[in-house]
Design an enzyme around this catalytic site. Structure first.
Site, mmCIF file in Angstrom:
data_model
loop_
_atom_site.group_PDB
_atom_site.id
_atom_site.type_symbol
_atom_site.label_atom_id
_atom_site.label_comp_id
_atom_site.label_asym_id
_atom_site.label_seq_id
_atom_site.Cartn_x
_atom_site.Cartn_y
_atom_site.Cartn_z
ATOM 1 N N THR A 263 0.545 -1.140 -0.155
ATOM 2 C CA THR A 263 0.219 0.260 0.187
ATOM 3 C C THR A 263 0.887 1.017 -0.191
ATOM 4 O OG1 THR A 263 -2.303 -1.017 1.098
ATOM 5 C CG2 THR A 263 -1.701 1.118 0.833
ATOM 6 N N PHE A 265 1.157 5.619 0.490
ATOM 7 C CA PHE A 265 0.702 5.728 1.826
ATOM 8 C C PHE A 265 1.273 7.525 0.715
ATOM 9 C CE2 PHE A 265 0.751 2.402 4.025
ATOM 10 C CZ PHE A 265 -0.955 2.713 4.765
#
Length: 365
Positions: A263, A265
């Site tokens: 992921t 960010f």
């Protein structure tokens, strides 16, 4: 005592003595480093520069990685370095970092990966709340998920960039490993709790190994872990750190379907970092509602020989059948090639916002 045991004891005593000496030296070096960080910050202020330069910090760590000959791993070195930097930043100027979710959510872990655990980390219930905290000055920086390698874009984050004029000043790429946590055995599980994205990223594993178990969506993985503490038959899909924090057992480890699950960010807020030579630029634009408008816009990047690392479209807020395009490309907005492309793109679009240039992040555990 045998001669062998005596020699071993003597060897251990010598090693302990050597460690004590090294610890004293390390303390002196760490203290000297903290004082030097303070001097650097003061000099930067006097010269009108940045108090905290994230781009410079990134470049400094890259040099350390290149010089590291072991036995410390990259992850071990990164952990030590970010805590040293976090302590130095907190001495120079206290920083508050807003993130999505309770403690030990993946956004919280991304905040630690970027800033260390010594700064003031503020838990927020929604992505919107993170943006608002930074926008009104409640927090210096925010950490928001922007993309997952399995599920793609995070729409709420892109929507907020369209609504709130905040800059991206960095990125964190976090390797996501999902653990099945609980206080029961796998055979006793009747419900599995987690946020929708985590459940989606473990869909095949859950279907194969827990085919008759109900899945329940939550707002965060950490909240799911809290439920698994007290509810009989409940398990959570969450981080290993969440399991440690809530006293849960790891029933099954690393149950994500994609073993390269990452992921990304975005770090929002703060001063624009300096060019590092290993940068990306993010921008958002709207195009005229006519045939060929998107092709004309994309041709700008081809002519400029700029490599796009990501492109997404999503509905423009408060409009009907109109879209915004979010693009990331290699290079810094101060580079001549990128400057020329942005000027050309501005002539092909109805609206163009440069969201920021920042150093490319490396995947962290």
């Amino acid at each position: 005592m045998s001669k062998k045991n005596t020699a071993a004891g003597s060897s251990a005593a010598a090693a302990r003595k050597e460690l004590e000496r090294l610890d004293r030296e390390l303390l002196k070096v760490i203290s000297d480093r903290a004082r030097t960080c303070q001097k650097l910050a003061k000099a930067r202020q006097q010269e009108g520069g940045l108090l905290h330069d994230m781009g410079e910090d990134h470049a400094a760590f890259q040099k350390l990685l290149e010089a590291n000959k072991g036995p410390l791993s990259e992850a071990g070195l990164r952990s030590i370095w970010r805590e040293l930097q976090g302590q130095a930043r907190s001495m120079i100027q206290p920083l508050r970092i807003a993130y999505l979710g309770p403690k030990y959510s993946y956004s919280h872990l991304a905040g630690i990966a970027r800033f260390g655990d010594s700064l003031d980390l503020l838990s927020m219930a929604t992505i919107k709340a993170v943006f608002e905290a930074v926008n009104v000055g409640e927090a210096n920086y925010g950490i928001v998920p922007i993309e997952n390698s399995t599920d793609g874009r995070v729409v709420d984050t892109l929507d907020m960039f369209a609504r709130v004029p905040l800059q991206i000043t960095g990125e964190v790429q976090l390797k996501i490993h999902h653990q099945l946590l609980g206080k029961c055995t796998r055979s006793q599980i009747t419900e599995v709790y987690s946020k929708p994205q985590a459940l989606s990223q473990c869909r095949d594993w859950l279907a194969k190994n827990l085919p008759n178990v109900r899945t329940v969506e939550m707002t965060s993985t950490a909240l799911a872990a809290q439920i698994a503490v007290d509810k009989p038959g409940a398990a959570a899909v969450a981080s290993y750190e969440a399991g440690l924090n809530y006293g849960l057992n790891v029933i099954d480890a690393n149950i994500e379907d994609n073993k390269s699950n990452v992921t990304r960010f975005a770090v929002i807020g703060g001063d624009a970092p300096k060019r590092t030579g290993h940068d990306k630029t993010a921008l958002m634009f709207a195009i005229p509602h006519k045939p060929g408008a998107l092709a004309d816009a994309m041709a700008v990047f081809k002519r400029g020989r700029l490599n796009m690392t990501w492109i997404e479209s999503f509905p423009m807020p408060n409009t009907k059948n109109e879209y915004l395009f979010f693009v990331e490309l290699e290079g810094h907005q101060g580079d001549s090639k990128v400057k020329s492309a942005l000027l050309a793109l501005g002539r092909k679009t109805d609206k163009l916002n440069v969201l920021g240039s920042y150093a490319r992040g490396l995947p962290a555990e």
